[in-house]
Motif scaffolding. Structure first.
Motif, short mmCIF file in Angstrom:
data_model
loop_
_atom_site.label_atom_id
_atom_site.label_comp_id
_atom_site.label_asym_id
_atom_site.label_seq_id
_atom_site.Cartn_x
_atom_site.Cartn_y
_atom_site.Cartn_z
N GLN A 3 0.89 -1.60 0.54
CA GLN A 3 -0.27 0.05 -0.07
C GLN A 3 0.46 1.17 0.11
OE1 GLN A 3 -2.50 -0.61 3.16
NE2 GLN A 3 -3.99 -0.96 1.56
N LEU A 4 0.56 1.95 -0.66
CA LEU A 4 1.64 3.29 -1.08
C LEU A 4 0.05 4.51 -0.77
CD1 LEU A 4 2.45 2.95 -4.62
CD2 LEU A 4 3.95 2.29 -2.68
N VAL A 5 1.00 5.87 -0.10
CA VAL A 5 0.46 6.41 1.01
C VAL A 5 1.09 8.49 0.02
CG1 VAL A 5 -0.69 8.06 2.62
CG2 VAL A 5 -0.78 5.61 2.33
N GLU A 6 1.02 8.71 -0.13
CA GLU A 6 1.56 10.38 -0.30
C GLU A 6 1.20 11.78 0.02
OE1 GLU A 6 -0.20 8.61 -4.19
OE2 GLU A 6 -0.96 8.34 -2.61
N LYS A 23 5.28 6.65 0.96
CA LYS A 23 5.70 5.94 1.72
C LYS A 23 4.73 4.84 1.51
CE LYS A 23 7.52 8.61 4.73
NZ LYS A 23 7.55 9.34 6.95
N ALA A 24 5.35 3.48 1.60
CA ALA A 24 4.70 2.11 1.47
C ALA A 24 4.83 1.18 2.09
CB ALA A 24 6.01 1.00 0.49
N ASP A 25 3.87 0.70 2.80
CA ASP A 25 3.61 -0.37 4.36
C ASP A 25 4.73 -1.87 4.26
OD1 ASP A 25 0.80 -2.28 3.67
OD2 ASP A 25 2.19 -1.58 2.36
N ASN A 26 4.82 -2.33 2.70
CA ASN A 26 5.81 -3.24 2.09
C ASN A 26 7.07 -2.55 2.00
OD1 ASN A 26 6.98 -5.65 1.97
ND2 ASN A 26 4.25 -6.71 1.33
#
Length: 123
Positions: A3-6, A23-26
Protein backbone atom coordinates in the motif's frame (compact mmCIF):
# COMPACT_ATOMS: atom_id res chain seq x y z
CA UNK A 1 1.36 -6.59 -2.16
CA UNK A 2 1.96 -3.06 -0.99
CA UNK A 3 0.00 0.00 0.00
CA UNK A 4 1.28 3.42 -0.97
CA UNK A 5 0.43 6.75 0.61
CA UNK A 6 1.38 10.14 -0.77
CA UNK A 7 1.92 13.29 1.27
CA UNK A 8 3.26 16.78 0.83
CA UNK A 9 0.58 18.23 -1.39
CA UNK A 10 -1.01 21.57 -0.71
CA UNK A 11 -1.50 25.07 -2.04
CA UNK A 12 1.36 27.15 -3.38
CA UNK A 13 1.73 30.34 -5.39
CA UNK A 14 3.10 30.48 -8.91
CA UNK A 15 6.86 30.07 -8.85
CA UNK A 16 6.83 28.10 -5.63
CA UNK A 17 8.15 24.63 -4.85
CA UNK A 18 6.85 21.48 -3.23
CA UNK A 19 8.28 18.07 -2.49
CA UNK A 20 5.89 15.14 -2.49
CA UNK A 21 6.58 11.95 -0.58
CA UNK A 22 5.31 8.43 -1.02
CA UNK A 23 5.63 5.83 1.71
CA UNK A 24 5.00 2.11 1.46
CA UNK A 25 3.89 -0.39 4.06
CA UNK A 26 5.91 -3.22 2.53
CA UNK A 27 9.39 -2.01 1.70
CA UNK A 28 10.73 -5.46 0.77
CA UNK A 29 8.08 -5.77 -1.94
CA UNK A 30 9.29 -2.55 -3.56
CA UNK A 31 13.03 -3.21 -3.53
CA UNK A 32 13.07 -4.86 -6.99
CA UNK A 33 10.33 -2.69 -8.48
CA UNK A 34 10.34 0.51 -10.45
CA UNK A 35 8.24 3.37 -9.12
CA UNK A 36 6.71 6.43 -10.67
CA UNK A 37 4.78 9.64 -10.24
CA UNK A 38 1.67 10.57 -12.19
CA UNK A 39 -0.84 13.38 -12.07
CA UNK A 40 -4.41 13.80 -13.16
CA UNK A 41 -6.84 16.63 -13.65
CA UNK A 42 -10.55 15.74 -13.60
CA UNK A 43 -11.71 14.94 -17.12
CA UNK A 44 -8.19 14.25 -18.37
CA UNK A 45 -6.13 11.07 -18.64
CA UNK A 46 -3.54 10.31 -16.01
CA UNK A 47 -0.23 11.87 -17.06
CA UNK A 48 3.12 10.26 -16.40
CA UNK A 49 5.67 12.56 -14.78
CA UNK A 50 8.70 10.44 -13.97
CA UNK A 51 9.79 6.92 -13.13
CA UNK A 52 12.78 5.46 -11.35
CA UNK A 53 14.26 1.97 -11.32
CA UNK A 54 15.84 0.18 -8.34
CA UNK A 55 19.19 1.22 -9.78
CA UNK A 56 18.08 4.85 -9.93
CA UNK A 57 17.67 5.02 -13.70
CA UNK A 58 15.09 7.68 -14.42
CA UNK A 59 12.62 8.55 -17.15
CA UNK A 60 10.95 11.95 -17.33
CA UNK A 61 8.20 13.53 -19.35
CA UNK A 62 9.97 15.95 -21.66
CA UNK A 63 7.76 18.85 -20.68
CA UNK A 64 8.51 18.44 -16.96
CA UNK A 65 12.11 17.24 -16.70
CA UNK A 66 13.54 20.70 -16.16
CA UNK A 67 11.36 21.40 -13.12
CA UNK A 68 10.62 18.01 -11.54
CA UNK A 69 13.03 15.54 -9.95
CA UNK A 70 12.23 12.00 -8.84
CA UNK A 71 14.33 10.17 -6.27
CA UNK A 72 14.05 7.33 -3.79
CA UNK A 73 15.94 6.57 -0.62
CA UNK A 74 17.27 3.32 0.84
CA UNK A 75 13.99 2.60 2.58
CA UNK A 76 12.30 2.87 -0.80
CA UNK A 77 10.38 5.99 0.05
CA UNK A 78 9.71 7.87 -3.14
CA UNK A 79 9.91 11.62 -3.62
CA UNK A 80 9.05 14.18 -6.26
CA UNK A 81 10.70 17.55 -6.01
CA UNK A 82 8.81 20.22 -7.95
CA UNK A 83 9.94 23.75 -8.64
CA UNK A 84 8.77 26.80 -10.61
CA UNK A 85 5.21 25.64 -10.23
CA UNK A 86 2.44 27.25 -12.26
CA UNK A 87 -1.35 26.87 -12.33
CA UNK A 88 -1.10 24.19 -15.05
CA UNK A 89 0.57 21.96 -12.47
CA UNK A 90 -2.62 21.91 -10.42
CA UNK A 91 -3.69 18.27 -10.22
CA UNK A 92 -3.94 15.23 -8.03
CA UNK A 93 -0.53 13.58 -7.83
CA UNK A 94 -0.15 9.81 -7.51
CA UNK A 95 2.76 7.54 -6.77
CA UNK A 96 2.77 4.05 -8.18
CA UNK A 97 4.76 0.82 -8.06
CA UNK A 98 5.57 -0.90 -11.31
CA UNK A 99 5.19 -4.54 -12.29
CA UNK A 100 8.90 -5.02 -13.01
CA UNK A 101 12.29 -3.38 -12.49
CA UNK A 102 12.00 -0.96 -15.38
CA UNK A 103 9.01 1.12 -16.34
CA UNK A 104 8.26 4.22 -18.27
CA UNK A 105 5.37 6.63 -18.12
CA UNK A 106 2.53 4.37 -19.23
CA UNK A 107 0.13 3.83 -16.34
CA UNK A 108 -0.47 0.25 -17.55
CA UNK A 109 3.07 -0.60 -16.41
CA UNK A 110 2.04 -0.05 -12.78
CA UNK A 111 -0.11 -2.22 -10.57
CA UNK A 112 -0.15 -0.46 -7.20
CA UNK A 113 -1.29 3.12 -6.66
CA UNK A 114 -1.60 5.52 -3.79
CA UNK A 115 -4.82 7.47 -3.18
CA UNK A 116 -3.24 10.70 -4.41
CA UNK A 117 -2.41 14.09 -2.94
CA UNK A 118 -3.78 17.38 -4.23
CA UNK A 119 -1.49 20.13 -5.47
CA UNK A 120 -3.04 23.52 -6.18
CA UNK A 121 -1.00 26.35 -7.68
CA UNK A 122 -2.53 29.80 -7.61
CA UNK A 123 -1.74 32.60 -10.03
Amino acid sequence: QVQLVESGGGSVETGGSLTLSCKADNVRYLVPKCMGWFRQVPGNEREGIASISPGDSTVYADSLKDRFTIFRNLTVNLYLQMSSLNPRDTATYYCAAGRTRFCGLDSNEYDHWGPGTQVTVSA
